[in-house]
Design a protein around this motif. Structure first.
Motif, mmCIF file in Angstrom:
data_model
loop_
_atom_site.group_PDB
_atom_site.id
_atom_site.type_symbol
_atom_site.label_atom_id
_atom_site.label_comp_id
_atom_site.label_asym_id
_atom_site.label_seq_id
_atom_site.Cartn_x
_atom_site.Cartn_y
_atom_site.Cartn_z
ATOM 1 N N VAL A 182 1.008 -1.241 -0.086
ATOM 2 C CA VAL A 182 0.106 -0.131 -0.069
ATOM 3 C C VAL A 182 0.880 1.201 -0.001
ATOM 4 N N MET A 183 1.956 1.231 0.930
ATOM 5 C CA MET A 183 2.914 2.328 0.932
ATOM 6 C C MET A 183 3.546 2.498 -0.614
ATOM 7 N N ASP A 184 3.949 1.549 -1.143
ATOM 8 C CA ASP A 184 4.531 1.549 -2.542
ATOM 9 C C ASP A 184 3.697 2.136 -3.576
ATOM 10 N N LEU A 185 2.343 1.916 -3.438
ATOM 11 C CA LEU A 185 1.428 2.092 -4.405
ATOM 12 C C LEU A 185 1.124 3.894 -4.196
ATOM 13 N N ALA A 186 1.100 4.181 -2.965
ATOM 14 C CA ALA A 186 0.837 5.744 -2.828
ATOM 15 C C ALA A 186 2.046 6.453 -3.198
ATOM 16 N N LEU A 187 3.285 6.122 -2.875
ATOM 17 C CA LEU A 187 4.552 6.723 -3.403
ATOM 18 C C LEU A 187 4.731 6.765 -4.814
ATOM 19 N N GLN A 188 4.334 5.547 -5.378
ATOM 20 C CA GLN A 188 4.486 5.712 -6.723
ATOM 21 C C GLN A 188 3.750 6.569 -7.648
ATOM 22 N N ALA A 203 -11.752 -1.832 -0.115
ATOM 23 C CA ALA A 203 -11.370 -3.209 -0.042
ATOM 24 C C ALA A 203 -9.783 -3.102 0.510
ATOM 25 N N MET A 204 -9.382 -1.832 0.543
ATOM 26 C CA MET A 204 -7.818 -1.465 0.894
ATOM 27 C C MET A 204 -7.652 -1.440 2.015
ATOM 28 N N HIS A 205 -6.750 -2.129 3.006
ATOM 29 C CA HIS A 205 -6.355 -1.842 4.328
ATOM 30 C C HIS A 205 -5.643 -0.671 4.320
ATOM 31 N N THR A 206 -5.906 0.455 4.924
ATOM 32 C CA THR A 206 -5.038 1.712 4.756
ATOM 33 C C THR A 206 -4.786 2.606 6.105
ATOM 34 N N LEU A 207 -5.699 2.100 7.161
ATOM 35 C CA LEU A 207 -5.687 3.073 8.257
ATOM 36 C C LEU A 207 -4.328 2.970 9.151
ATOM 37 N N GLU A 208 -3.906 1.596 9.233
ATOM 38 C CA GLU A 208 -2.563 1.285 9.786
ATOM 39 C C GLU A 208 -1.177 2.028 9.285
ATOM 40 N N VAL A 209 -1.297 2.177 7.914
ATOM 41 C CA VAL A 209 -0.224 2.885 7.293
ATOM 42 C C VAL A 209 -0.324 4.185 6.856
ATOM 43 N N LEU A 210 -1.496 4.847 7.121
ATOM 44 C CA LEU A 210 -2.020 6.101 6.670
ATOM 45 C C LEU A 210 -0.959 7.160 7.409
ATOM 46 N N ALA A 224 -10.240 5.319 1.332
ATOM 47 C CA ALA A 224 -11.576 4.866 1.226
ATOM 48 C C ALA A 224 -12.437 4.871 2.488
ATOM 49 N N ASN A 225 -11.833 4.168 3.359
ATOM 50 C CA ASN A 225 -12.592 3.800 4.540
ATOM 51 C C ASN A 225 -12.418 5.012 5.455
ATOM 52 N N GLN A 226 -11.318 5.803 5.435
ATOM 53 C CA GLN A 226 -11.165 6.748 6.352
ATOM 54 C C GLN A 226 -12.054 7.872 6.012
ATOM 55 N N VAL A 227 -12.202 8.284 4.777
ATOM 56 C CA VAL A 227 -13.445 9.391 4.322
ATOM 57 C C VAL A 227 -14.588 9.001 4.717
ATOM 58 N N GLY A 246 -5.088 10.259 10.075
ATOM 59 C CA GLY A 246 -4.510 11.153 9.048
ATOM 60 C C GLY A 246 -5.018 12.477 9.368
ATOM 61 N N ALA A 247 -4.587 13.405 8.542
ATOM 62 C CA ALA A 247 -4.716 14.867 8.535
ATOM 63 C C ALA A 247 -6.162 15.061 8.629
ATOM 64 N N LEU A 248 -7.158 14.591 7.912
ATOM 65 C CA LEU A 248 -8.405 14.785 7.628
ATOM 66 C C LEU A 248 -9.030 15.024 9.149
ATOM 67 N N PHE A 249 -8.635 13.894 9.946
ATOM 68 C CA PHE A 249 -9.318 13.766 11.204
ATOM 69 C C PHE A 249 -8.715 14.684 12.495
ATOM 70 N N THR A 250 -7.847 15.654 11.916
ATOM 71 C CA THR A 250 -7.039 16.511 13.010
ATOM 72 C C THR A 250 -7.984 17.734 13.053
#
Length: 252
Positions: A182-188, A203-210, A224-227, A246-250
């Motif tokens: 997931v990190m690679d997908l984001a950075l790329q 369907a993607m697990h993102t909360l832990e790596v966000l 997706a799950n965050q928003v 994530g920044a959205l929740f701050t």
């Protein structure tokens, strides 16, 4: 305690909702609707159909009511306890196009008797909240599906400066991706001109790596799950702040 009803397609990363609920001190009951988990237009149109979403609403209302009330009684009870309902599927909403997404949410709200939205609309609301107008998209979908998401964003007034597609065919495969992938997908797939990066698959697990992705990119990242959770809470009139989602929740 604020309760946001989540209608989730099949099974993949729905375990992110109880994780977020614990962190935020809210209730996020999840019910499922079922279809093929292919990221393909005909299947996605079926998955987000009015009939399937109405079925999901029925399950949700019965679940919140304790599963013991008849449908009409459950609906009356849930209108008092559920603050909002969200269709937690990005592709099963944006595949209908800009006008279709709005109609889908209106039908969902009418069936549930409370404010409702989809994950597609939640991305737009999140971008608006942080004043984001230019984004990059890191999509798991095949290209023909990913382009429909960027078309929806463009119709919503968001400029997509870059789009990447991993070409993954099924939600089950997306759900099995490890944090490093997931990190690679984001950075790329980020772009210097983008004010935020969007990762659109529930369907993607993102909360832990966000938080780590945001730290690497130095900009907000919307997943997706965050928003979905963030928008559902605001539809219900609740502004919960957290430094772990994530920044959205701050921002209040």
């Amino acid at each position: 305690m604020t309760t946001i009803g989540i209608i989730y397609p099949d099974h993949a990363a729905e375990d992110e909702y109880p994780t977020a609920a614990d962190r935020l001190g809210v209730r996020l009951p999840v019910v499922h609707i079922y279809g093929t988990d292919l990221h393909a237009v005909p299947e996605l149109l079926d998955l987000g159909s009015p009939e399937k979403l109405a079925e999901g609403v029925g399950r949700l209302l019965a679940t919140v009511a304790g599963g013991s009330a008849v449908a009409a009684g459950a609906a009356a009870h849930s209108a008092e306890t559920v603050g909002a309902v969200v269709w937690a599927c990005t592709s099963g909403s944006f595949v209908y196009g800009y006008a279709g997404v709005r109609q889908q949410a209106d039908q969902l709200a009418e069936a549930a008797g409370v404010p409702a939205a989809s994950t597609s609309q939640s991305f737009v609301a999140a971008a608006s909240s942080l004043g984001v107008r230019r984004v990059a998209v890191a999509a798991s979908y095949p290209e023909e599906v990913a382009v429909l998401f960027t078309d929806f964003l463009a119709a919503s007034g968001i400029d997509v400066v870059a789009r990447g597609s991993a070409g993954i065919d099924t939600a089950a495969e997306v759900g099995s991706l490890e944090s490093a992938r997931v990190m690679d997908l984001a950075l790329q797939n980020d772009h210097p001109a983008a004010e935020a990066l969007l990762i659109p698959d529930t369907a993607m697990h993102t909360l832990e790596v966000l938080p780590a992705i945001e730290a690497r990119l130095g900009k907000p990242v919307f997943t997706a799950n965050q928003v979905t959770i963030w928008h559902g809470l605001r539809l219900a009139g609740s502004s919960v702040v957290s430094d772990r989602l994530g920044a959205l929740f701050t921002r209040v």
